[in-house]
Design a protein around this motif. Sequence first.
Motif, PDB file in Angstrom:
ATOM      1  N   ARG A  85      34.344  54.506  36.661  1.00  0.00           N
ATOM      2  CA  ARG A  85      35.597  54.268  35.951  1.00  0.00           C
ATOM      3  C   ARG A  85      36.503  53.331  36.749  1.00  0.00           C
ATOM      4  O   ARG A  85      37.089  52.392  36.214  1.00  0.00           O
ATOM      5  CB  ARG A  85      36.316  55.583  35.693  1.00  0.00           C
ATOM      6  N   ASP A  86      36.603  53.594  38.062  1.00  0.00           N
ATOM      7  CA  ASP A  86      37.453  52.748  38.907  1.00  0.00           C
ATOM      8  C   ASP A  86      36.932  51.311  38.939  1.00  0.00           C
ATOM      9  O   ASP A  86      37.720  50.350  38.922  1.00  0.00           O
ATOM     10  CB  ASP A  86      37.523  53.313  40.328  1.00  0.00           C
ATOM     11  N   ALA A  87      35.607  51.172  38.986  1.00  0.00           N
ATOM     12  CA  ALA A  87      35.024  49.821  39.007  1.00  0.00           C
ATOM     13  C   ALA A  87      35.274  49.092  37.694  1.00  0.00           C
ATOM     14  O   ALA A  87      35.553  47.885  37.676  1.00  0.00           O
ATOM     15  CB  ALA A  87      33.527  49.909  39.284  1.00  0.00           C
ATOM     16  N   LEU A  88      35.216  49.832  36.580  1.00  0.00           N
ATOM     17  CA  LEU A  88      35.470  49.219  35.276  1.00  0.00           C
ATOM     18  C   LEU A  88      36.935  48.791  35.169  1.00  0.00           C
ATOM     19  O   LEU A  88      37.235  47.682  34.705  1.00  0.00           O
ATOM     20  CB  LEU A  88      35.121  50.208  34.163  1.00  0.00           C
ATOM     21  N   LEU A  89      37.842  49.648  35.604  1.00  0.00           N
ATOM     22  CA  LEU A  89      39.261  49.306  35.558  1.00  0.00           C
ATOM     23  C   LEU A  89      39.566  48.093  36.434  1.00  0.00           C
ATOM     24  O   LEU A  89      40.448  47.284  36.112  1.00  0.00           O
ATOM     25  CB  LEU A  89      40.103  50.500  36.005  1.00  0.00           C
ATOM     26  N   ALA A  90      38.811  47.959  37.525  1.00  0.00           N
ATOM     27  CA  ALA A  90      39.042  46.841  38.444  1.00  0.00           C
ATOM     28  C   ALA A  90      38.624  45.505  37.849  1.00  0.00           C
ATOM     29  O   ALA A  90      39.036  44.445  38.339  1.00  0.00           O
ATOM     30  CB  ALA A  90      38.289  47.082  39.754  1.00  0.00           C
ATOM     31  N   VAL A  91      37.809  45.511  36.793  1.00  0.00           N
ATOM     32  CA  VAL A  91      37.387  44.269  36.147  1.00  0.00           C
ATOM     33  C   VAL A  91      38.539  43.644  35.366  1.00  0.00           C
ATOM     34  O   VAL A  91      38.666  42.415  35.277  1.00  0.00           O
ATOM     35  CB  VAL A  91      36.183  44.526  35.211  1.00  0.00           C
ATOM     36  N   ILE A  92      39.411  44.476  34.808  1.00  0.00           N
ATOM     37  CA  ILE A  92      40.449  44.000  33.881  1.00  0.00           C
ATOM     38  C   ILE A  92      41.352  42.921  34.482  1.00  0.00           C
ATOM     39  O   ILE A  92      41.561  41.873  33.866  1.00  0.00           O
ATOM     40  CB  ILE A  92      41.269  45.197  33.350  1.00  0.00           C
ATOM     41  N   PRO A  93      41.888  43.120  35.689  1.00  0.00           N
ATOM     42  CA  PRO A  93      42.813  42.097  36.201  1.00  0.00           C
ATOM     43  C   PRO A  93      42.135  40.838  36.747  1.00  0.00           C
ATOM     44  O   PRO A  93      42.838  39.882  37.097  1.00  0.00           O
ATOM     45  CB  PRO A  93      43.558  42.838  37.326  1.00  0.00           C
ATOM     46  N   ALA A 126      47.983  44.984  31.869  1.00  0.00           N
ATOM     47  CA  ALA A 126      47.619  43.628  32.282  1.00  0.00           C
ATOM     48  C   ALA A 126      48.093  42.582  31.283  1.00  0.00           C
ATOM     49  O   ALA A 126      47.733  41.406  31.388  1.00  0.00           O
ATOM     50  CB  ALA A 126      46.099  43.541  32.455  1.00  0.00           C
ATOM     51  N   GLY A 127      48.913  43.007  30.334  1.00  0.00           N
ATOM     52  CA  GLY A 127      49.411  42.072  29.331  1.00  0.00           C
ATOM     53  C   GLY A 127      48.474  41.876  28.164  1.00  0.00           C
ATOM     54  O   GLY A 127      48.661  40.957  27.356  1.00  0.00           O
ATOM     55  N   GLY A 128      47.462  42.740  28.057  1.00  0.00           N
ATOM     56  CA  GLY A 128      46.478  42.617  26.996  1.00  0.00           C
ATOM     57  C   GLY A 128      46.926  43.256  25.693  1.00  0.00           C
ATOM     58  O   GLY A 128      48.003  43.857  25.596  1.00  0.00           O
ATOM     59  N   LEU A 129      46.064  43.166  24.704  1.00  0.00           N
ATOM     60  CA  LEU A 129      46.355  43.652  23.358  1.00  0.00           C
ATOM     61  C   LEU A 129      45.606  44.961  23.107  1.00  0.00           C
ATOM     62  O   LEU A 129      44.400  45.047  23.351  1.00  0.00           O
ATOM     63  CB  LEU A 129      45.911  42.598  22.329  1.00  0.00           C
ATOM     64  N   VAL A 130      46.312  45.986  22.649  1.00  0.00           N
ATOM     65  CA  VAL A 130      45.698  47.252  22.234  1.00  0.00           C
ATOM     66  C   VAL A 130      46.087  47.473  20.780  1.00  0.00           C
ATOM     67  O   VAL A 130      47.278  47.554  20.451  1.00  0.00           O
ATOM     68  CB  VAL A 130      46.165  48.431  23.104  1.00  0.00           C
TER      69      VAL A 130
END
Length: 356
Positions: A85-93, A126-130
């Motif tokens: 989970r932490d690795a996936l979240l780290a991809v976003i920025p 991160a300023g993305g769209l949800v």
Amino acid sequence: MSIARVAYFFGDDDLTIDRAVARFGSQVADGGELLERWDLRGSRNTASVQIGELHGRVATPVMFGGGTLAVVTNAGALAVRVEDRDALLAVIPVVADGNALVIVEQSQSGAKYPGQTKLAEAIRGAGGLVRGIESPKEGALAAWIDGEARDRGIRLGVGAAKELATRVGGFVREGDAERRDQTRRASMELDKLALYRSDGIVSPDDVRALVAEVVPGSAWALADAVAERDAAKALHLLDALAESMAEPVIVVVLHRRIRELLELLDRMPRSKSLAAAALAMGIKSEFRARRLAEQARKWRPEELIAAIDGLLELDAVVKGAPGRGDGDAQHRLAFALWVADHVAAADGSRTAPVRR
């Protein structure tokens, strides 16, 4: 103004979600070369490898040509273990300019919030769209069809959009009716109708002539048909539901409703009111309680007990227990026999007293 490079779309309208993903990719391209779509379906067993590949795809800056539009489904499987989970979240920025990352969640109808809360919050942060995308139904689906037809230059007569919405299942009100493909089906039917009336106006009669009526595979409708002892409707819904739901799950749906009817009949003599009996069963909706009571009046306790015993045998058949017939035909026959033996066994006029 910077362009968001990450998005999270959730909902039960596959066509509109697909279009939203494509539109988002075009926005990231910002008039340049279109992004190349790359799909990833998350798997718990290979999560770390998949996340590593995802990172490599989206974190690498674009040197020449179009970037990558990474579309991730079943993202929950990538976030089961804390380290994944932490690795996936780290991809976003770290999504590079010219690339985009989109999470797509196929949620249940009526879902108000994304299922992967931490992931959605990180994307929003991160300023993305949800964005939630709900499949339109009833009048909203008819309006969607009208708009879709106008956009494509298809002329619909008065009532044609509503007739098409009805025939693809848009006016079915059961809460668990499958609506995921309704807009896609409606769109495909519009293509067919446009060819049929290429130089004229599509009328409701044209829709009735060309579009087969779809009965959504609704487990709720099947449970109601069984509880109301409508054998013909139950068999019809079983055929539709068998295409989209595993047979053991159908047995569970039937068992739950029969058990509810039996429990309500058992509780009523000891309860002050129907509301009290229903509340003891965890049923808070007055409408559902009254509906269940009306259905329970069509059964005797011994009939419900026999129906449950029959479901246990049916469960053994669909799970391939030794000594039972195997194959789809045998399973369909077993369901049909259960309906004939238990749902249609009474004339429907017998009622058990239910206090209101």
